[in-house]
Design a protein around this motif. Structure first.
Motif, mmCIF file in Angstrom:
data_model
loop_
_atom_site.group_PDB
_atom_site.id
_atom_site.type_symbol
_atom_site.label_atom_id
_atom_site.label_comp_id
_atom_site.label_asym_id
_atom_site.label_seq_id
_atom_site.Cartn_x
_atom_site.Cartn_y
_atom_site.Cartn_z
ATOM 1 N N TYR A 60 0.833 -1.208 0.000
ATOM 2 C CA TYR A 60 0.000 0.000 0.000
ATOM 3 C C TYR A 60 0.866 1.255 0.000
ATOM 4 C CZ TYR A 60 -3.102 3.673 1.587
ATOM 5 O OH TYR A 60 -3.783 4.855 1.690
ATOM 6 N N GLU A 61 1.870 1.269 0.861
ATOM 7 C CA GLU A 61 2.748 2.444 0.956
ATOM 8 C C GLU A 61 3.560 2.639 -0.328
ATOM 9 O OE1 GLU A 61 2.906 4.899 3.081
ATOM 10 O OE2 GLU A 61 1.470 4.064 4.488
ATOM 11 N N LYS A 62 3.961 1.544 -0.966
ATOM 12 C CA LYS A 62 4.685 1.655 -2.241
ATOM 13 C C LYS A 62 3.804 2.296 -3.311
ATOM 14 C CE LYS A 62 7.948 -2.222 -2.090
ATOM 15 N NZ LYS A 62 8.258 -3.533 -2.702
ATOM 16 N N HIS A 63 2.558 1.829 -3.401
ATOM 17 C CA HIS A 63 1.641 2.393 -4.394
ATOM 18 C C HIS A 63 1.331 3.854 -4.091
ATOM 19 C CE1 HIS A 63 1.068 -1.293 -6.535
ATOM 20 N NE2 HIS A 63 0.641 -1.934 -5.456
ATOM 21 N N LEU A 64 1.186 4.170 -2.818
ATOM 22 C CA LEU A 64 0.932 5.550 -2.423
ATOM 23 C C LEU A 64 2.120 6.442 -2.776
ATOM 24 C CD1 LEU A 64 -1.194 7.292 -0.997
ATOM 25 C CD2 LEU A 64 0.016 6.833 1.138
ATOM 26 N N HIS A 65 3.330 5.939 -2.564
ATOM 27 C CA HIS A 65 4.526 6.706 -2.907
ATOM 28 C C HIS A 65 4.625 6.917 -4.421
ATOM 29 C CE1 HIS A 65 8.545 8.305 -2.615
ATOM 30 N NE2 HIS A 65 8.962 7.418 -3.492
ATOM 31 N N GLN A 66 4.306 5.897 -5.198
ATOM 32 C CA GLN A 66 4.325 6.038 -6.658
ATOM 33 C C GLN A 66 3.302 7.072 -7.115
ATOM 34 O OE1 GLN A 66 3.619 2.047 -7.944
ATOM 35 N NE2 GLN A 66 5.783 1.465 -7.858
ATOM 36 N N LEU A 67 2.107 7.041 -6.527
ATOM 37 C CA LEU A 67 1.077 8.009 -6.881
ATOM 38 C C LEU A 67 1.517 9.420 -6.528
ATOM 39 C CD1 LEU A 67 -1.790 8.626 -7.876
ATOM 40 C CD2 LEU A 67 -2.596 8.192 -5.541
ATOM 41 N N GLY A 109 7.675 8.824 2.531
ATOM 42 C CA GLY A 109 7.130 7.544 2.073
ATOM 43 C C GLY A 109 8.171 6.447 2.101
ATOM 44 N N ILE A 110 9.358 6.754 1.576
ATOM 45 C CA ILE A 110 10.443 5.771 1.561
ATOM 46 C C ILE A 110 10.851 5.404 2.983
ATOM 47 C CG2 ILE A 110 12.851 5.376 0.883
ATOM 48 C CD1 ILE A 110 10.991 5.380 -1.479
ATOM 49 N N LEU A 111 10.967 6.396 3.837
ATOM 50 C CA LEU A 111 11.369 6.124 5.214
ATOM 51 C C LEU A 111 10.321 5.290 5.948
ATOM 52 C CD1 LEU A 111 12.921 9.561 6.194
ATOM 53 C CD2 LEU A 111 14.106 7.442 5.618
ATOM 54 N N ARG A 112 9.042 5.523 5.661
ATOM 55 C CA ARG A 112 7.992 4.724 6.284
ATOM 56 C C ARG A 112 8.069 3.271 5.810
ATOM 57 N NH1 ARG A 112 4.243 7.343 4.768
ATOM 58 N NH2 ARG A 112 4.268 8.834 6.449
ATOM 59 N N ILE A 113 8.279 3.070 4.520
ATOM 60 C CA ILE A 113 8.391 1.709 3.987
ATOM 61 C C ILE A 113 9.590 0.998 4.606
ATOM 62 C CG2 ILE A 113 8.795 0.352 1.901
ATOM 63 C CD1 ILE A 113 7.255 2.604 0.386
ATOM 64 N N LEU A 114 10.704 1.699 4.718
ATOM 65 C CA LEU A 114 11.883 1.098 5.351
ATOM 66 C C LEU A 114 11.609 0.739 6.805
ATOM 67 C CD1 LEU A 114 14.675 3.377 3.847
ATOM 68 C CD2 LEU A 114 14.300 0.957 3.363
ATOM 69 N N GLY A 115 10.858 1.586 7.501
ATOM 70 C CA GLY A 115 10.506 1.302 8.884
ATOM 71 C C GLY A 115 9.629 0.067 9.017
ATOM 72 N N ILE A 116 8.686 -0.082 8.101
ATOM 73 C CA ILE A 116 7.811 -1.264 8.133
ATOM 74 C C ILE A 116 8.624 -2.509 7.817
ATOM 75 C CG2 ILE A 116 5.769 -2.357 7.145
ATOM 76 C CD1 ILE A 116 4.805 0.534 6.473
#
Length: 137
Positions: free
Chosen positions: A60-67, A97-104
């Protein structure tokens, strides 16, 4: 449990305000994003979260970051075509967004230490985005 989820959501407030100020997302879209994130955060805070819970949140976060990136490029193109010298400045929401994905990912690999596939996904994400965390991982 609710306190931790609320705290993590409140940490994203500055990023969300920045996205609205830039015109990348509307207030209704941001409310939907917060609603989805709350659902994902609660699924991660239950007594025994599944690997799939982490992976769906990451997707979800990846798609949100792409958008977000697509809309930012579109706004930058519109500004360029209109002839104004105004440009979108780099801000908090660009890297959040990238930092959140890395955290997850970090939470997931700490929870599932022996899952080699998850570690490779984490490393691949770091490599794709040129993030310096790959050395640390």
């Amino acid at each position: 449990m609710a306190d931790v989820v609320q705290y993590r959501l409140e940490k994203t407030l500055i990023e969300l305000e920045d996205l609205e100020r830039k015109g990348i997302f509307s207030r209704a879209e941001l409310a939907e994003i917060v609603k989805k994130r709350r659902k994902f955060e609660y699924s991660l805070k239950r007594p025994s979260p599944l690997k799939q819970d982490y992976l769906t949140f990451i997707d979800y976060e990846k798609h949100l970051h792409q958008l977000r990136c697509l809309r930012a490029r579109s706004i930058a193109r519109e500004l360029k075509e209109s002839g104004t010298k105004k440009r979108l400045k780099k801000s908090v929401s660009d890297d959040a967004g990238i930092l959140r994905i890395l955290g997850i990912f970090r939470l997931a690999v700490m929870r599932f230490k022996g899952d080699i596939d998850l570690w490779f996904r984490y490393l691949e994400f770091c490599r794709e985005h040129g993030h310096g965390r790959m050395k640390k991982v």
